[in-house]
Design a protein around this motif. Sequence first.
Motif, PDB file in Angstrom:
ATOM      1  N   MET A  94      38.956  45.985  37.067  1.00  0.00           N
ATOM      2  CA  MET A  94      39.500  46.042  36.129  1.00  0.00           C
ATOM      3  C   MET A  94      38.640  43.683  35.589  1.00  0.00           C
ATOM      4  O   MET A  94      39.138  43.614  34.510  1.00  0.00           O
ATOM      5  N   LEU A  95      37.854  43.033  36.285  1.00  0.00           N
ATOM      6  CA  LEU A  95      37.348  42.285  36.113  1.00  0.00           C
ATOM      7  C   LEU A  95      35.770  42.443  35.191  1.00  0.00           C
ATOM      8  O   LEU A  95      35.360  41.795  33.714  1.00  0.00           O
ATOM      9  N   ALA A  96      35.152  44.050  35.135  1.00  0.00           N
ATOM     10  CA  ALA A  96      34.293  43.945  33.707  1.00  0.00           C
ATOM     11  C   ALA A  96      35.481  44.349  32.367  1.00  0.00           C
ATOM     12  O   ALA A  96      34.832  44.028  31.235  1.00  0.00           O
ATOM     13  N   ALA A  97      36.489  45.153  32.847  1.00  0.00           N
ATOM     14  CA  ALA A  97      37.782  44.857  31.599  1.00  0.00           C
ATOM     15  C   ALA A  97      37.985  43.526  31.193  1.00  0.00           C
ATOM     16  O   ALA A  97      37.621  43.477  29.614  1.00  0.00           O
ATOM     17  N   ALA A  98      38.298  42.564  31.655  1.00  0.00           N
ATOM     18  CA  ALA A  98      38.425  41.561  30.968  1.00  0.00           C
ATOM     19  C   ALA A  98      36.980  40.327  30.719  1.00  0.00           C
ATOM     20  O   ALA A  98      36.821  39.522  30.075  1.00  0.00           O
ATOM     21  N   ALA A 137      43.543  38.008  44.886  1.00  0.00           N
ATOM     22  CA  ALA A 137      42.430  36.567  44.205  1.00  0.00           C
ATOM     23  C   ALA A 137      42.134  37.039  43.037  1.00  0.00           C
ATOM     24  O   ALA A 137      41.845  36.393  42.290  1.00  0.00           O
ATOM     25  N   VAL A 138      41.831  38.276  42.713  1.00  0.00           N
ATOM     26  CA  VAL A 138      42.102  39.101  41.679  1.00  0.00           C
ATOM     27  C   VAL A 138      42.557  38.824  40.075  1.00  0.00           C
ATOM     28  O   VAL A 138      42.685  38.464  39.358  1.00  0.00           O
ATOM     29  N   THR A 139      43.556  39.116  40.584  1.00  0.00           N
ATOM     30  CA  THR A 139      44.683  39.291  39.700  1.00  0.00           C
ATOM     31  C   THR A 139      45.018  37.081  39.330  1.00  0.00           C
ATOM     32  O   THR A 139      45.541  37.561  38.902  1.00  0.00           O
ATOM     33  N   GLU A 140      44.700  36.637  40.104  1.00  0.00           N
ATOM     34  CA  GLU A 140      44.737  34.994  39.741  1.00  0.00           C
ATOM     35  C   GLU A 140      43.425  34.728  38.959  1.00  0.00           C
ATOM     36  O   GLU A 140      43.536  34.554  37.765  1.00  0.00           O
ATOM     37  N   VAL A 141      42.412  35.096  39.317  1.00  0.00           N
ATOM     38  CA  VAL A 141      41.083  35.234  38.067  1.00  0.00           C
ATOM     39  C   VAL A 141      41.695  35.778  37.024  1.00  0.00           C
ATOM     40  O   VAL A 141      41.136  35.304  35.456  1.00  0.00           O
ATOM     41  N   LEU A 142      42.320  37.051  36.546  1.00  0.00           N
ATOM     42  CA  LEU A 142      42.522  37.873  35.580  1.00  0.00           C
ATOM     43  C   LEU A 142      43.923  37.231  34.945  1.00  0.00           C
ATOM     44  O   LEU A 142      43.756  36.915  33.700  1.00  0.00           O
ATOM     45  N   GLY A 190      52.996  43.101  31.996  1.00  0.00           N
ATOM     46  CA  GLY A 190      51.640  43.805  31.688  1.00  0.00           C
ATOM     47  C   GLY A 190      52.071  44.987  32.967  1.00  0.00           C
ATOM     48  O   GLY A 190      52.958  44.373  33.824  1.00  0.00           O
ATOM     49  N   GLY A 191      51.142  45.268  33.420  1.00  0.00           N
ATOM     50  CA  GLY A 191      50.620  45.963  34.712  1.00  0.00           C
ATOM     51  C   GLY A 191      50.447  45.548  35.791  1.00  0.00           C
ATOM     52  O   GLY A 191      50.382  44.205  35.314  1.00  0.00           O
ATOM     53  N   ARG A 192      50.243  46.448  36.520  1.00  0.00           N
ATOM     54  CA  ARG A 192      49.667  45.464  37.902  1.00  0.00           C
ATOM     55  C   ARG A 192      48.272  46.524  38.112  1.00  0.00           C
ATOM     56  O   ARG A 192      47.627  47.058  38.081  1.00  0.00           O
ATOM     57  N   PRO A 193      47.493  45.091  37.889  1.00  0.00           N
ATOM     58  CA  PRO A 193      46.112  44.927  37.793  1.00  0.00           C
ATOM     59  C   PRO A 193      45.617  45.562  39.056  1.00  0.00           C
ATOM     60  O   PRO A 193      44.283  46.606  39.422  1.00  0.00           O
ATOM     61  N   GLY A 194      46.184  45.386  40.002  1.00  0.00           N
ATOM     62  CA  GLY A 194      45.664  45.402  41.374  1.00  0.00           C
ATOM     63  C   GLY A 194      45.961  47.013  42.507  1.00  0.00           C
ATOM     64  O   GLY A 194      45.594  47.092  43.257  1.00  0.00           O
TER      65      GLY A 194
END
Length: 699
Positions: free
Chosen positions: A221-225, A253-258, A650-654
């Motif tokens: 997900m990070l790479a996609a962003a 944590a990653v969801t908040e980054v996105l 949107g969706g649920r990235p995690g």
Amino acid sequence: MSQVPVSRLARGIVVVVLAGFTGVYLLAGSLLAIVAFGLQLVYVFRSLRRFRRPWLLAVQAAVGYTATLGFGDSVGLLGFLGGSLLLTPAWPLAPLVAISAAVIGPADPAISMVLIALLIYGLTRLTERVEEVHAARLALAMVAADEERLRIAAELSDGIGRGLAAIVGGVRLVLERPERTAEVLGEVVGTARRSLADTRNAAAGYRATSLAPEVTTARAMLAAAGITAEVRVGHSEPLGPAGALLAAVLREAVTEVLRQNTARTCVIETTAADGTVRLRVTHDGARTAQDESLADLVRQAGQAGGGISTSLSAEGRLTVEAVLPGTHGPVEAVEDPGAYRLSLALLAAVLAGFSVKALLLVPGSLAVPAAVCLAVIVVMQIRSITGRHPRALVLMALLTYLPIPVFGKAWLGIAGFLAGPVLLALPWAVAWPLVGCVMASVAVSAVLLGLPFPLTVNFTASTLVTGLVVYGLVRLAQLVKELQQARQALARSAVVEERLRAARDLHDLLGHSLAAILLKCELARRLDPGRARAELEDVLAMAEKAETDLRVVSGERQAMSLAVEAESARSVLVAAGIEVELVLAHEAHEAHEGHEGLPAEVENALGTVLREAVTNVLRHSAARHCAITTVAEEGVVSLRVRNDGVGPAGGRPGSAGIGNLTTRLAALDGRLGTAREDGWFELTAQAPVARRPSPLPTG
């Protein structure tokens, strides 16, 4: 562990120690020592095993006694024969060789003969143990995975399996006795709902033993962003209960980054120490250290005996850190004390033998203080087998040099017990120069004591040999221990992989089937008897298919058809009132290319993606239209699932499903993508179609 293969390293240690002994006797003028050394190598290398015959012992005996009786060489050479006898069924003859050495030569070389025999036996056995443990590591991992698979199968059969059987039985009863539809169908719906909840809970429980799926999802997900992601894994698995909470922290944590969409880099790091597991997520896209999304997780971490904190560096990098008690299971370390005990016994025997040799040279009036000093050295050497003790090296150096003016040449042999721990405790780039200095100090001391040149050379060479003996004994025992730990880690990894496989299959296969069954049962309750019967016949087929899915989760491999899954998806979506467009263009392409269908692994992966996509349409959207299409171009088959029910957030990235699918496709060098546009959500899965060469035509 060393980059050199362990079996080669173990044999190398033995060869170096034997070469050291041989060198001492060569310096003393015994040319037959080279022959004795060459014959001894037959017992070191497996490739020479075919030469381990009784005649070899006879040749060794002829060489040893020719050297001692014919040329007057030291009886210590008979240690090669004694060690070989101990390694064979003829071991009762070894004491007779030791007695003959005592009769032929003085006490000092006779003691050396016994020590060499014991060392040859011990080092060879330790080497064999290293090879056995190394060879058995994969077998243990396979056994651990098989046992875990059986345990998972028993758990699922006992719970979810009984639920599916009850659903099948209930639906058949309704089809046979329609008058009981209302009564029985209510029970079937309740059973389906409980089974679906049990499936999701079981999948979450198996997945919680590892952070790998969540890390895979986060990286994707990070790479996609467009965010550069760096992952540093420093913990071992399975994690146990801590895994689920750490996965939740990482997800949030990653969801908040996105969500903030301002970070350029993100580092995910795990470490394990002192019974705890630590997770750090650091990124450069925060303006404040406040993160309200973690509030509930902070409370849960506190209840679990850990904690979660956030901090903002002066450079503007936010770090979310979670620390939780770490647990491992179910593979427990199996202690194998045999190698440790053998190494300890041999080291004690060597120390005792050298101590006796030293005491034989000490004047009677100094025997008691010499014995006290030697006892301290023995204790320190035995302690060195369990690890590095830098302070002990300093004390050992003092005990090596300070008594020399008092005990004279009797104490020069003690320097070897300093050389061994130096080789064990320090990097070789430092250790070997220091060992050279120790040898040089022995030579200088011998000259100052007025010893003749041959004796000075003997003491100097013996320092190196004794150091190598100590190093070899301790290092081989450490190798066995390291291999046992690595074997246990490999077994734990196999168990984790088996649990993750079960979690993926539960979520992707059985979860979909049970969700569809529940939907159809609820629909049947609202329809008239005629239409309800058609839905219940579908439910019966789905329940029987779910029983097959359960066997897949339990480890039984089943082939999946993308076309069948697509038809099943159409049926479920239509039952939910969703208009479906289904176009499988890849089938025509495969037929045109002369292929019967996609490879099984591609069918399985894409079929699983389709199941997950349809499940998400039903669970997480308000779709009215759904399009399922496939295309095959340039060796790549693509599956697209589009629906018009995407929510504003949107969706649920995690989500676990995305992580599972990403993992499955990555194993095939494929990829998973998502897109949102104008109220439509699209999930795309691509997988390369690898083909075996077609057989040549015959006739």
